[in-house]
Design a protein around this motif. Structure first.
Motif, PDB file in Angstrom:
ATOM      1  N   UNK A 222       0.636  -1.143   0.046  1.00  0.00           N
ATOM      2  CA  UNK A 222       0.003  -0.110  -0.071  1.00  0.00           C
ATOM      3  C   UNK A 222       0.835   1.395   0.077  1.00  0.00           C
ATOM      4  N   UNK A 223       2.133   1.246  -0.046  1.00  0.00           N
ATOM      5  CA  UNK A 223       3.054   2.359   0.023  1.00  0.00           C
ATOM      6  C   UNK A 223       3.456   2.649  -1.247  1.00  0.00           C
ATOM      7  N   UNK A 224       4.216   3.734  -1.261  1.00  0.00           N
ATOM      8  CA  UNK A 224       5.029   4.130  -2.488  1.00  0.00           C
ATOM      9  C   UNK A 224       6.497   3.801  -2.442  1.00  0.00           C
ATOM     10  N   UNK A 225       7.346   3.405  -3.345  1.00  0.00           N
ATOM     11  CA  UNK A 225       8.735   2.715  -3.271  1.00  0.00           C
ATOM     12  C   UNK A 225       9.169   2.851  -4.667  1.00  0.00           C
ATOM     13  N   UNK A 226      10.668   2.783  -4.676  1.00  0.00           N
ATOM     14  CA  UNK A 226      11.334   2.835  -5.674  1.00  0.00           C
ATOM     15  C   UNK A 226      12.569   1.831  -5.576  1.00  0.00           C
ATOM     16  N   UNK A 227      13.162   1.658  -6.556  1.00  0.00           N
ATOM     17  CA  UNK A 227      14.404   0.673  -6.501  1.00  0.00           C
ATOM     18  C   UNK A 227      15.347   1.173  -7.829  1.00  0.00           C
ATOM     19  N   UNK A 228      16.372   0.281  -7.932  1.00  0.00           N
ATOM     20  CA  UNK A 228      17.295   0.398  -8.869  1.00  0.00           C
ATOM     21  C   UNK A 228      16.598   0.239 -10.253  1.00  0.00           C
ATOM     22  N   UNK A 229      16.782   1.389 -11.126  1.00  0.00           N
ATOM     23  CA  UNK A 229      16.093   1.042 -12.284  1.00  0.00           C
ATOM     24  C   UNK A 229      16.666   0.029 -13.519  1.00  0.00           C
ATOM     25  N   UNK A 230      17.886  -0.300 -13.302  1.00  0.00           N
ATOM     26  CA  UNK A 230      18.487  -1.332 -14.279  1.00  0.00           C
ATOM     27  C   UNK A 230      17.764  -2.743 -14.066  1.00  0.00           C
ATOM     28  N   UNK A 231      17.049  -2.824 -12.830  1.00  0.00           N
ATOM     29  CA  UNK A 231      16.731  -4.231 -12.243  1.00  0.00           C
ATOM     30  C   UNK A 231      15.224  -3.929 -11.840  1.00  0.00           C
ATOM     31  N   UNK A 232      14.534  -2.731 -12.319  1.00  0.00           N
ATOM     32  CA  UNK A 232      13.254  -2.311 -11.973  1.00  0.00           C
ATOM     33  C   UNK A 232      12.190  -3.483 -12.331  1.00  0.00           C
ATOM     34  N   UNK A 233      12.125  -4.115 -13.459  1.00  0.00           N
ATOM     35  CA  UNK A 233      11.114  -5.146 -13.409  1.00  0.00           C
ATOM     36  C   UNK A 233      11.378  -6.191 -12.659  1.00  0.00           C
ATOM     37  N   UNK A 234      12.604  -6.850 -12.405  1.00  0.00           N
ATOM     38  CA  UNK A 234      12.647  -7.992 -11.331  1.00  0.00           C
ATOM     39  C   UNK A 234      12.050  -7.710 -10.042  1.00  0.00           C
ATOM     40  N   UNK A 235      12.562  -6.569  -9.544  1.00  0.00           N
ATOM     41  CA  UNK A 235      12.321  -6.009  -8.108  1.00  0.00           C
ATOM     42  C   UNK A 235      10.715  -5.883  -8.127  1.00  0.00           C
ATOM     43  N   UNK A 236      10.171  -5.286  -8.978  1.00  0.00           N
ATOM     44  CA  UNK A 236       8.773  -4.823  -9.043  1.00  0.00           C
ATOM     45  C   UNK A 236       7.645  -5.938  -9.183  1.00  0.00           C
ATOM     46  N   UNK A 237       8.245  -7.027 -10.095  1.00  0.00           N
ATOM     47  CA  UNK A 237       7.130  -8.017 -10.174  1.00  0.00           C
ATOM     48  C   UNK A 237       7.337  -9.182  -9.214  1.00  0.00           C
ATOM     49  N   UNK A 238       6.133  -9.542  -8.498  1.00  0.00           N
ATOM     50  CA  UNK A 238       6.266 -10.825  -7.645  1.00  0.00           C
ATOM     51  C   UNK A 238       7.035 -10.344  -6.206  1.00  0.00           C
TER      52      UNK A 238
END
Lengths: 269, 269
Positions: free
Chosen positions: A179-195
């Protein structure tokens, strides 16, 4: 009436002073709460695991180091891992992606940081840093849940929880980002944000995010900017701006500054 | 004559392409020598001592780490100190200036890096990094000459020698900067530049300097920019630019960019 000629410049100078003060007091003066924070001892922890990214860990450490030395702030610092002892930044051999061959990372230049505490005996903490790095995928895929269990257990008593880079995976898996806003490394964005996690409002274009008391930064050196902003949030600008001058770092102060989202083609449309 | 209308745009496009290529080939394409460098194993050393500055050491390490992992370059890496074992970034108690009381630095948050080699048994090196930090003054004032002796002994066989921040003191004392251009941390510029070395052309306004095969950087995070420039010099831009995107760092690429010279009132007039 001898003083009359001085009046106009005096009034202008006073007006300019008040205007400058009003401007800076928007967010650049130290609040009473921040002054109180400056009097307490801040207990800071840093999680590490084999394959920690050097600057995810040491960018924030350098700022904390300077805040506790040339800055006037009292801190304690714990490096927290599975076991007390040295932890290498070289990741153990592992599959970078499911089905990929096992990579031997022995060619990666490495160094070791000394872990002072374990997840079981770490002291009470006010601020917890969770870095990422090449070892993140191994911890994730090997079903090693120690780091997220530690976050689940400690989060209720933390003042601030902050992830750097792919360290956001551990926060997501711990459930604290739901339920919160977050970000991460953009080079591995898909891996982090999916699943990982549920209903997380991932920001594809952010140097760092703040939602309640959880801070998340983009890749590696974004940790410098998020740590700068966090120190300013806790203590006010006075000492941390001096620290920036001492470490000769011109921080990015706009959390939406993120050319790497463009470079790595991370888009929200 | 059907193709006639295409000619003008085609010629313009070709001219633009050639112009862009000529522009980039000024310094942005990889030379045959740099391609050869990419095939050899680079032996890199990093000096440490009690009171090493965290990011003097770990800014360069992060770039080397990425060049040896996602980059395609073979490297070995040695952390070199008085003894093999852990070396704290916390400086031992010492006088910051002659006559000042002995400061206890026990309040400084610390971490430890593992030294893999001693000054006596370090392997053959191609590149040697010499960081600075709060421990520099103690090594200097205690007449501990091990680091400069190591530099004197190893410099003739190095491809590159590079100092970060107050690490320039050790190069100056070793005599290798005599007659050369150099720079250092701007906050401690006077201390470094007075009484260390002879006839050194200290640059008061530089992010980093290059003179022959000796590179010197300004304070702390300037080491990131100098290391980026050195990697580009050794290997060409291809991989190190990818590494910058991966660590999400926008390097300062102008060696005369130095707002901190102004901030710290380091002037040449």
């Amino acid at each position: 009436m001898m003083l009359e000629p001085l009046r106009f410049p005096t009034i202008v100078a006073a007006a300019l002073f008040v205007a400058a003060f009003a401007q800076s007091s928007n967010n650049e003066t130290t609040t009473p709460e921040q002054r109180l924070n400056g009097k307490r001892t801040l207990s800071v922890g840093m999680v590490v695991f084999p394959g920690w990214q050097p600057m995810d860990v040491y960018g924030p450490i350098d700022i904390l180091y300077m805040m506790s030395s040339w800055g006037k702030y009292k801190m304690t610092f714990s490096v927290i891992a599975q076991e007390v002892g040295n932890v290498p930044s070289m990741p153990p051999p592992h599959r970078h992606q499911p089905g990929a061959p096992v990579s031997d990372w022995g060619h990666v230049i490495s160094s070791q940081i000394h872990a002072t505490h374990t997840f079981a005996n770490a002291p009470a903490l006010d601020v917890l840093f969770v870095p990422g790095g090449m070892g993140t995928r191994l911890v994730d895929s090997s079903n090693n849940t120690e780091i997220e269990q530690f976050i689940v257990k400690r989060y209720p008593r933390l003042d601030y929880l902050i992830s750097i880079c792919t360290g956001a995976v551990f926060l997501a898996k711990a459930g604290v980002l739901n339920g919160k806003r977050a970000t991460t490394n953009k080079a591995t964005y898909n891996w982090v944000t999916q699943g990982h996690g549920e209903n997380i409002k991932w920001e594809p274009n952010a140097r760092w995010t703040v939602d309640a008391n959880i801070w998340t930064s983009s890749g590696v050196t974004a940790g410098l900017d998020a740590t700068y902003a966090l120190m300013k949030h806790i203590y006010g600008p006075e000492e941390v701006d001096k620290v920036m001058a001492l470490i000769e770092y011109a921080p990015h102060t706009d959390p939406t500054w993120d050319p790497f989202a463009v470079f790595h083609k991370v888009c929200w449309f």
